[in-house]
Write a protein that holds these residues in place. Structure first.
Motif, PDB file in Angstrom:
ATOM      1  N   THR A  82       0.863  -1.146  -0.039  1.00 49.18           N
ATOM      2  CA  THR A  82       0.141   0.031  -0.095  1.00 49.18           C
ATOM      3  C   THR A  82       0.568   1.072   0.009  1.00 49.18           C
ATOM      4  N   TRP A  83       2.106   1.158  -0.510  1.00 49.58           N
ATOM      5  CA  TRP A  83       2.912   2.366  -0.626  1.00 49.58           C
ATOM      6  C   TRP A  83       2.908   3.106  -1.623  1.00 49.58           C
ATOM      7  N   ASN A  84       1.911   4.149  -2.009  1.00 52.21           N
ATOM      8  CA  ASN A  84       2.246   5.174  -2.981  1.00 52.21           C
ATOM      9  C   ASN A  84       1.661   4.490  -4.274  1.00 52.21           C
ATOM     10  N   VAL A  85       1.495   3.256  -4.483  1.00 50.64           N
ATOM     11  CA  VAL A  85       1.037   2.470  -5.600  1.00 50.64           C
ATOM     12  C   VAL A  85      -0.145   2.931  -6.188  1.00 50.64           C
ATOM     13  N   ARG A  86      -0.910   3.623  -5.461  1.00 51.25           N
ATOM     14  CA  ARG A  86      -2.431   3.811  -5.698  1.00 51.25           C
ATOM     15  C   ARG A  86      -2.399   5.283  -6.180  1.00 51.25           C
ATOM     16  N   ARG A  87      -1.386   6.239  -6.234  1.00 46.25           N
ATOM     17  CA  ARG A  87      -1.243   7.369  -6.585  1.00 46.25           C
ATOM     18  C   ARG A  87      -2.341   8.391  -6.093  1.00 46.25           C
ATOM     19  N   ASN A  88      -2.678   8.141  -5.016  1.00 46.48           N
ATOM     20  CA  ASN A  88      -3.484   9.122  -4.197  1.00 46.48           C
ATOM     21  C   ASN A  88      -2.753  10.499  -3.685  1.00 46.48           C
ATOM     22  N   LYS A  89      -2.702  11.641  -4.569  1.00 44.32           N
ATOM     23  CA  LYS A  89      -1.576  12.693  -4.393  1.00 44.32           C
ATOM     24  C   LYS A  89      -1.956  13.421  -3.057  1.00 44.32           C
ATOM     25  N   ALA A  90      -1.126  14.079  -2.632  1.00 40.01           N
ATOM     26  CA  ALA A  90      -1.469  15.155  -1.316  1.00 40.01           C
ATOM     27  C   ALA A  90      -0.401  16.107  -1.441  1.00 40.01           C
ATOM     28  N   LYS A  91      -0.888  17.225  -0.754  1.00 36.71           N
ATOM     29  CA  LYS A  91       0.121  18.568  -0.616  1.00 36.71           C
ATOM     30  C   LYS A  91      -0.280  19.068   0.724  1.00 36.71           C
ATOM     31  N   ALA A  92       0.791  19.400   1.560  1.00 32.15           N
ATOM     32  CA  ALA A  92       0.574  19.992   2.681  1.00 32.15           C
ATOM     33  C   ALA A  92       0.075  21.130   2.685  1.00 32.15           C
ATOM     34  N   ILE A 218      -6.852  10.410  -6.943  1.00 30.34           N
ATOM     35  CA  ILE A 218      -5.834   9.522  -7.592  1.00 30.34           C
ATOM     36  C   ILE A 218      -5.420  10.260  -9.006  1.00 30.34           C
ATOM     37  N   GLY A 219      -4.487  10.614  -9.019  1.00 30.71           N
ATOM     38  CA  GLY A 219      -3.679  11.183 -10.160  1.00 30.71           C
ATOM     39  C   GLY A 219      -4.113  12.701 -10.292  1.00 30.71           C
ATOM     40  N   GLY A 220      -4.583  13.348  -9.161  1.00 32.26           N
ATOM     41  CA  GLY A 220      -4.954  14.640  -8.776  1.00 32.26           C
ATOM     42  C   GLY A 220      -6.505  15.009  -9.274  1.00 32.26           C
ATOM     43  N   ASP A 221      -7.232  13.700  -9.315  1.00 27.12           N
ATOM     44  CA  ASP A 221      -8.683  13.906  -9.832  1.00 27.12           C
ATOM     45  C   ASP A 221      -9.505  15.242  -8.769  1.00 27.12           C
ATOM     46  N   ALA A 222      -9.167  14.725  -7.566  1.00 28.72           N
ATOM     47  CA  ALA A 222     -10.046  15.661  -6.594  1.00 28.72           C
ATOM     48  C   ALA A 222      -9.548  17.303  -6.849  1.00 28.72           C
ATOM     49  N   TRP A 223      -8.151  17.363  -7.127  1.00 30.34           N
ATOM     50  CA  TRP A 223      -7.810  18.868  -7.326  1.00 30.34           C
ATOM     51  C   TRP A 223      -8.758  19.383  -8.506  1.00 30.34           C
ATOM     52  N   GLU A 224      -8.896  18.784  -9.518  1.00 31.56           N
ATOM     53  CA  GLU A 224      -9.636  19.247 -10.903  1.00 31.56           C
ATOM     54  C   GLU A 224     -10.894  19.434 -10.338  1.00 31.56           C
ATOM     55  N   VAL A 225     -11.511  18.633  -9.509  1.00 33.34           N
ATOM     56  CA  VAL A 225     -13.050  18.853  -9.265  1.00 33.34           C
ATOM     57  C   VAL A 225     -13.036  20.088  -8.380  1.00 33.34           C
ATOM     58  N   ASP A 484      -1.995   4.657 -14.930  1.00 38.76           N
ATOM     59  CA  ASP A 484      -0.534   4.516 -15.358  1.00 38.76           C
ATOM     60  C   ASP A 484       0.279   5.752 -14.714  1.00 38.76           C
ATOM     61  N   TYR A 485       0.783   6.477 -15.290  1.00 45.88           N
ATOM     62  CA  TYR A 485       1.464   7.819 -14.795  1.00 45.88           C
ATOM     63  C   TYR A 485       0.825   9.086 -15.133  1.00 45.88           C
ATOM     64  N   SER A 486      -0.456   8.976 -15.505  1.00 42.79           N
ATOM     65  CA  SER A 486      -1.151   9.981 -16.020  1.00 42.79           C
ATOM     66  C   SER A 486      -2.289  10.804 -14.880  1.00 42.79           C
ATOM     67  N   GLY A 487      -3.218  11.508 -15.531  1.00 42.49           N
ATOM     68  CA  GLY A 487      -4.130  12.038 -14.706  1.00 42.49           C
ATOM     69  C   GLY A 487      -4.028  13.656 -14.606  1.00 42.49           C
ATOM     70  N   PRO A 488      -5.083  14.277 -13.990  1.00 48.38           N
ATOM     71  CA  PRO A 488      -6.217  13.603 -13.649  1.00 48.38           C
ATOM     72  C   PRO A 488      -7.177  13.315 -14.765  1.00 48.38           C
ATOM     73  N   TYR A 489      -8.117  12.367 -14.615  1.00 47.58           N
ATOM     74  CA  TYR A 489      -9.043  12.305 -15.613  1.00 47.58           C
ATOM     75  C   TYR A 489     -10.581  12.583 -15.213  1.00 47.58           C
ATOM     76  N   ALA A 490     -10.532  13.242 -14.074  1.00 50.03           N
ATOM     77  CA  ALA A 490     -11.900  13.710 -13.424  1.00 50.03           C
ATOM     78  C   ALA A 490     -12.167  15.116 -14.089  1.00 50.03           C
ATOM     79  N   GLY A 491     -13.345  15.588 -13.869  1.00 42.63           N
ATOM     80  CA  GLY A 491     -13.600  16.820 -14.318  1.00 42.63           C
ATOM     81  C   GLY A 491     -13.747  17.195 -15.742  1.00 42.63           C
ATOM     82  N   PHE A 492     -13.513  18.337 -16.136  1.00 42.60           N
ATOM     83  CA  PHE A 492     -13.498  18.963 -17.522  1.00 42.60           C
ATOM     84  C   PHE A 492     -11.942  18.801 -18.220  1.00 42.60           C
ATOM     85  N   ARG A 493     -10.912  19.214 -17.570  1.00 47.35           N
ATOM     86  CA  ARG A 493      -9.910  18.903 -18.179  1.00 47.35           C
ATOM     87  C   ARG A 493      -9.209  17.566 -18.124  1.00 47.35           C
ATOM     88  N   GLY A 494      -9.702  16.767 -17.077  1.00 45.37           N
ATOM     89  CA  GLY A 494      -9.410  15.454 -16.842  1.00 45.37           C
ATOM     90  C   GLY A 494      -9.991  14.608 -18.248  1.00 45.37           C
TER      91      GLY A 494
END
Ligand code: CFM
Ligand code: HCA
Length: 535
Positions: A82-92, A218-225, A484-494
């Motif tokens: 469960t170490w980083n493989v899921r690409r759930n990104k985060a910023k402090a 994942i891949g920044g989806d929440a940020w785009e939303v 894979d190594y891409s994203g975000p896929y959510a929202g308009f730009r995704g």
């Protein structure tokens, strides 16, 4: 399609045939929704793509909270998984922590399994506090912990007293239930019991307070939303749990509306928040331009504020008008193709809409660990028999919290809106699939290969475990879990990112160097045993 399914099933030994046939259904052209068997354990010996209960609890729901230290109590392999493989990104956040890049493990050895691992767990907590000084800690049990009976709850209670921070224990041993979905339930229960409701933040000076549930960035989806939602004017109190923070989650009971993206992993929390605090939940879909627009319009309608409705339309127009030319380009490139989707418990559904907007039809789709309601709609919930594993997981009975209960719309308006939008409801994957499509529960490697050989879809979306097998069959395969190594896929730009990646995958010259097995000769005769013998 019926003949195709028969062809796949008929090679199974009798007992397996009997079981697997209940997990594969065909969408009926006349609109009837077939019953599917789901949420049962995988037949031993079958190569399944499912993960375990710990993966669903720690890996999926708990792990993305960035400012907690998540300790895995177990052997190092479980931690590594469960170490980083899921690409759930985060910023402090300003002044806050972000421990996402780390993995914390008690690294259990054989001797700990024989003599007990509690001392090691205490030591791990001590080190985590001394080195990282986190606001809160989670302890996540893996299989051996449950088998030998280490009392992680007692250790957590003791550590809370000693260090003065919250320590949450999750008894999410891998074998606890049907794959990841059991882990979601365990995580949801603990958040309701011990986290949500503890925050004292005041949002009364803010309008349109919402939570986003079941979105893991994942891949920044929440940020785009969130970019689009804040442009409209919403105040996102908490996202569970992508780029999540424990303090925000503690205040989640203050929201006016909960948005539910992945219903499988979070519907327990959504329901319990409704009962306890009166917060209605709306099923949303951030994947695909049409779906996202519909979601934004439903949200505005829920609040019923003229300014919000106008602002929503203005933002939609602004976002979409700049993309039209590119969307048309990808539609021309991708139209008329077919897809095979197999992901955990919600994406196979959400991504069908996005593919459809580029003219791609989904011919087979499936879930790893969904329940019947995820396939057939929430109306079947009263008819679902309790599964054999449900005794392992507490069924929480929550009650109205008189002090904090509030509903921003009247019951009458709530009932009216329920008829106009998916408030407290999702209809499941089958209703939205195209007629005659095959829908499969807990697909395995044999079935994957067979459906690909027979139906020859142009593209396959799944995870790491089967991507490479499928690519070697000459079919474009993409990971829809991690992108894979891409994203975000959510929202308009995704949506555009997704189309760009799919187009690049389809048109890569690599495919001409691979000869699919069906071009080499007969591959569909005989029994499985005969085929294995020729490998
Ligand atoms: Fe929900 Fe998810 Fe999914 Fe899921 Fe998962 Fe995931 Fe998934 Mo992998 S929470 S059910 S347990 S949308 S990790 S972010 S991609 S299988 S379809
Ligand atoms: C999990 C996580 C996973 C695995 C993906 C895959 C993810 O279930 O433990 O099989 O490629 O999204 O990372 O679903």
């Amino acid at each position: 399609m019926k003949e195709v399914v028969t062809k796949v099933l008929e090679r199974y030994p009798a007992k397996t045939f009997k079981s697997r046939k209940k997990h594969i259904v065909i969408k009926n052209e006349n609109g009837e929704i077939p019953e599917i068997e789901a949420n049962v354990r995988t037949i031993p010996g079958i190569i399944t793509n499912r993960g375990c209960c710990y993966a669903g609890c720690k890996g999926v729901v708990v792990g993305p909270i960035k400012d907690m230290v998540h300790i895995v109590h177990g052997p190092i392999g479980c931690s590594y998984y469960t170490w980083n493989v899921r690409r759930n990104k985060a910023k402090a956040e300003k002044g806050g922590d972000n421990f996402i890049q780390y993995v914390f493990s008690t690294d259990m050895q054989e001797k700990d399994i024989v003599f007990g691992g509690v001392a090691r767990l205490r030591q791990a907590i001590k080190e985590a506090v001394e080195i990282f000084n986190p606001k809160a800690i989670s302890i996540n049990a893996t299989c051996p912990v449950g088998l030998i009976g280490d009392d992680i709850n007692a250790v957590a209670a003791e550590a809370e007293k000693q260090y003065g921070i919250q320590v949450l224990a999750f008894n999410c041993e891998g074998y606890k239930g049907v794959s990841q979905s059991a882990g979601h339930h365990i995580a949801n229960n603990n958040f309701i019991k011990n986290v949500i409701g503890n925050g004292t933040e005041d949002y009364s000076n803010k309008k349109w307070n919402i939570n986003i549930l079941g979105e893991y960035n994942i891949g920044g989806d929440a940020w785009e939303v969130e970019r689009v939602l804040s442009k409209i004017g919403y105040n996102v109190i908490a996202t569970l749990t992508g780029d999540g923070s424990i303090d925000h989650i503690r205040n989640a009971h203050k929201a006016d509306l909960n948005l539910v993206q992945c219903h499988r992993s979070i519907n327990y929390i959504a329901d319990m928040l409704h009962t306890k605090y009166g917060t209605p939940w709306l099923k949303v879909n951030f994947i695909g331009i049409d779906a996202f627009m519909e979601t934004l319009r439903n949200m505005a309608k829920f609040f019923g504020d003229a300014e919000l409705i106008d602002r929503t339309e203005a933002v939609i127009a602004e976002e979409v008008s700049s993309m039209e030319g590119q969307l048309q380009y990808y539609y021309e490139k991708l139209k008329g193709r077919t897809a095979f989707l197999y992901v955990g418990g919600s994406r196979s559904h959400h991504y069908q809409n996005l593919l459809k907007s580029f003219g791609v039809e989904t011919v087979v789709s499936g879930y790893e660990f969904a329940h019947r309601d995820d396939y057939e709609g929430r109306e079947v919930i009263p008819n679902i028999k309790p599964d054999a594993d449900s005794k392992n997981i507490e069924e929480l009975k929550v009650e109205k919290d008189e002090k904090n209960y509030r509903m921003i719309i009247s019951q009458e308006r709530f009932e009216k809106l329920k008829k106009e939008m998916p408030l407290g409801y999702y209809g499941g994957i089958i209703k939205e699939s195209t007629g005659n499509a095959v829908i499969i529960d807990d697909l395995n490697h044999y079935e994957t290969e067979m459906f690909i050989k027979i139906l020859k879809p142009d593209m396959f979306f799944s995870g790491i475990k089967d991507k490479y097998v499928v690519q070697k069959m000459g079919v474009m395969a993409k990971q829809l879990h991690s992108y894979d190594y891409s994203g975000p896929y959510a929202g308009f730009r995704g949506a555009l990112n997704f189309a760009r990646d799919v187009e690049a995958g389809m048109f890569t010259p690599a495919w001409k160097y691979v000869t699919p097995p069906w071009k080499k000769g007969a591959v569909l005769e005989g029994t499985i045993a005969e085929e294995v013998a020729t490998c």
